[in-house]
Design a protein around this motif. Structure first.
Motif, PDB file in Angstrom:
ATOM      1  N   PHE A   9       0.833  -1.193   0.000  1.00 52.66           N
ATOM      2  CA  PHE A   9       0.000   0.000   0.000  1.00 52.66           C
ATOM      3  C   PHE A   9       0.872   1.250   0.000  1.00 52.66           C
ATOM      4  CE2 PHE A   9      -2.103   3.424   2.311  1.00 52.66           C
ATOM      5  CZ  PHE A   9      -3.212   3.611   1.509  1.00 52.66           C
ATOM      6  N   ILE A  10       1.910   1.260   0.823  1.00 53.90           N
ATOM      7  CA  ILE A  10       2.817   2.409   0.912  1.00 53.90           C
ATOM      8  C   ILE A  10       3.508   2.631  -0.424  1.00 53.90           C
ATOM      9  CG2 ILE A  10       4.948   3.253   1.963  1.00 53.90           C
ATOM     10  CD1 ILE A  10       4.043   1.814   4.557  1.00 53.90           C
ATOM     11  N   VAL A  11       4.013   1.573  -1.026  1.00 54.11           N
ATOM     12  CA  VAL A  11       4.708   1.684  -2.316  1.00 54.11           C
ATOM     13  C   VAL A  11       3.763   2.227  -3.380  1.00 54.11           C
ATOM     14  CG1 VAL A  11       5.775   0.334  -4.177  1.00 54.11           C
ATOM     15  CG2 VAL A  11       6.475  -0.031  -1.806  1.00 54.11           C
ATOM     16  N   GLN A  12       2.552   1.707  -3.437  1.00 49.05           N
ATOM     17  CA  GLN A  12       1.573   2.182  -4.418  1.00 49.05           C
ATOM     18  C   GLN A  12       1.236   3.652  -4.186  1.00 49.05           C
ATOM     19  OE1 GLN A  12      -1.695  -0.547  -4.081  1.00 49.05           O
ATOM     20  NE2 GLN A  12      -0.681  -2.123  -5.295  1.00 49.05           N
ATOM     21  N   SER A  13       1.105   4.037  -2.937  1.00 50.79           N
ATOM     22  CA  SER A  13       0.790   5.415  -2.590  1.00 50.79           C
ATOM     23  C   SER A  13       1.915   6.360  -3.013  1.00 50.79           C
ATOM     24  CB  SER A  13       0.551   5.518  -1.079  1.00 50.79           C
ATOM     25  OG  SER A  13       0.344   6.849  -0.702  1.00 50.79           O
ATOM     26  N   ILE A  14       3.156   5.981  -2.728  1.00 54.32           N
ATOM     27  CA  ILE A  14       4.300   6.808  -3.109  1.00 54.32           C
ATOM     28  C   ILE A  14       4.375   6.926  -4.626  1.00 54.32           C
ATOM     29  CG2 ILE A  14       6.824   6.962  -3.133  1.00 54.32           C
ATOM     30  CD1 ILE A  14       6.769   5.583  -0.348  1.00 54.32           C
ATOM     31  N   ALA A  15       4.197   5.825  -5.330  1.00 54.77           N
ATOM     32  CA  ALA A  15       4.256   5.840  -6.796  1.00 54.77           C
ATOM     33  C   ALA A  15       3.179   6.765  -7.362  1.00 54.77           C
ATOM     34  CB  ALA A  15       4.100   4.426  -7.352  1.00 54.77           C
ATOM     35  N   SER A  16       1.992   6.684  -6.819  1.00 55.63           N
ATOM     36  CA  SER A  16       0.886   7.520  -7.281  1.00 55.63           C
ATOM     37  C   SER A  16       1.144   8.991  -6.974  1.00 55.63           C
ATOM     38  CB  SER A  16      -0.408   7.055  -6.607  1.00 55.63           C
ATOM     39  OG  SER A  16      -1.464   7.903  -6.944  1.00 55.63           O
ATOM     40  N   ASP A  17       1.585   9.282  -5.776  1.00 57.94           N
ATOM     41  CA  ASP A  17       1.820  10.668  -5.352  1.00 57.94           C
ATOM     42  C   ASP A  17       2.963  11.331  -6.109  1.00 57.94           C
ATOM     43  OD1 ASP A  17      -0.187  10.275  -3.530  1.00 57.94           O
ATOM     44  OD2 ASP A  17       1.133  10.170  -1.780  1.00 57.94           O
ATOM     45  N   THR A  18       3.966  10.550  -6.488  1.00 56.67           N
ATOM     46  CA  THR A  18       5.168  11.130  -7.093  1.00 56.67           C
ATOM     47  C   THR A  18       5.220  10.963  -8.601  1.00 56.67           C
ATOM     48  OG1 THR A  18       6.419   9.092  -6.742  1.00 56.67           O
ATOM     49  CG2 THR A  18       6.554  10.778  -5.008  1.00 56.67           C
ATOM     50  N   GLU A  23       7.551   0.045 -10.195  1.00 56.82           N
ATOM     51  CA  GLU A  23       8.749  -0.801 -10.103  1.00 56.82           C
ATOM     52  C   GLU A  23       9.918  -0.038  -9.483  1.00 56.82           C
ATOM     53  OE1 GLU A  23       7.191  -0.210 -13.154  1.00 56.82           O
ATOM     54  OE2 GLU A  23       5.904  -1.969 -12.951  1.00 56.82           O
ATOM     55  N   THR A  24      10.065   1.231  -9.862  1.00 59.79           N
ATOM     56  CA  THR A  24      11.148   2.055  -9.330  1.00 59.79           C
ATOM     57  C   THR A  24      10.957   2.291  -7.842  1.00 59.79           C
ATOM     58  OG1 THR A  24      11.394   3.162 -11.465  1.00 59.79           O
ATOM     59  CG2 THR A  24      12.324   4.288  -9.545  1.00 59.79           C
ATOM     60  N   VAL A  25       9.747   2.647  -7.454  1.00 55.52           N
ATOM     61  CA  VAL A  25       9.449   2.905  -6.046  1.00 55.52           C
ATOM     62  C   VAL A  25       9.618   1.625  -5.234  1.00 55.52           C
ATOM     63  CG1 VAL A  25       7.688   3.646  -4.396  1.00 55.52           C
ATOM     64  CG2 VAL A  25       7.891   4.809  -6.601  1.00 55.52           C
ATOM     65  N   SER A  26       9.159   0.515  -5.767  1.00 54.36           N
ATOM     66  CA  SER A  26       9.272  -0.763  -5.070  1.00 54.36           C
ATOM     67  C   SER A  26      10.731  -1.128  -4.822  1.00 54.36           C
ATOM     68  CB  SER A  26       8.579  -1.854  -5.884  1.00 54.36           C
ATOM     69  OG  SER A  26       8.635  -3.082  -5.200  1.00 54.36           O
ATOM     70  N   ARG A  27      11.575  -0.918  -5.838  1.00 59.39           N
ATOM     71  CA  ARG A  27      12.999  -1.221  -5.697  1.00 59.39           C
ATOM     72  C   ARG A  27      13.637  -0.308  -4.649  1.00 59.39           C
ATOM     73  NH1 ARG A  27      16.661   1.489  -8.037  1.00 59.39           N
ATOM     74  NH2 ARG A  27      15.375   2.119  -9.794  1.00 59.39           N
ATOM     75  N   ARG A  55      10.302   8.879  -0.193  1.00 60.94           N
ATOM     76  CA  ARG A  55       9.641  10.092  -0.691  1.00 60.94           C
ATOM     77  C   ARG A  55      10.637  11.248  -0.802  1.00 60.94           C
ATOM     78  NH1 ARG A  55       4.070  10.162  -0.861  1.00 60.94           N
ATOM     79  NH2 ARG A  55       3.027   8.497   0.260  1.00 60.94           N
ATOM     80  N   ASP A  56      11.458  11.427   0.224  1.00 62.44           N
ATOM     81  CA  ASP A  56      12.458  12.501   0.208  1.00 62.44           C
ATOM     82  C   ASP A  56      13.445  12.309  -0.935  1.00 62.44           C
ATOM     83  OD1 ASP A  56      11.255  13.652   2.404  1.00 62.44           O
ATOM     84  OD2 ASP A  56      12.774  12.958   3.838  1.00 62.44           O
TER      85      ASP A  56
END
Length: 66
Positions: A9-18, A23-27, A55-56
């Motif tokens: 959920f966190i990875v999906q949220s970061i990917a969506s927000d940014t 795949e990049t966020v997950s890695r 995120r930072d």
């Protein structure tokens, strides 16, 4: 790293927000998790700390193209 439901959920949220590919966020999340969890005795807050770091890093990367 075995992804937990919360981590996904966190990875999906970061990917969506940014607007960064999942795949990049997950890695990045997995790499940061490994870095933070090495030797950690208490891992309750790791998802929050790891998400903040990812995120930072992504924000910095967007503002600094080099």
């Amino acid at each position: 790293m075995a992804a937990h439901h919360v981590d996904e959920f966190i990875v999906q949220s970061i990917a969506s927000d940014t607007d960064i590919p999942l795949e990049t966020v997950s890695r990045m999340y997995a790499e940061t998790w490994a870095e933070y969890s090495e030797g950690a005795r208490i891992t309750d807050y790791l998802p929050v700390l790891v998400a903040r770091r990812v995120r930072d890093n992504l924000r910095r990367r967007k503002h600094d193209p080099h």
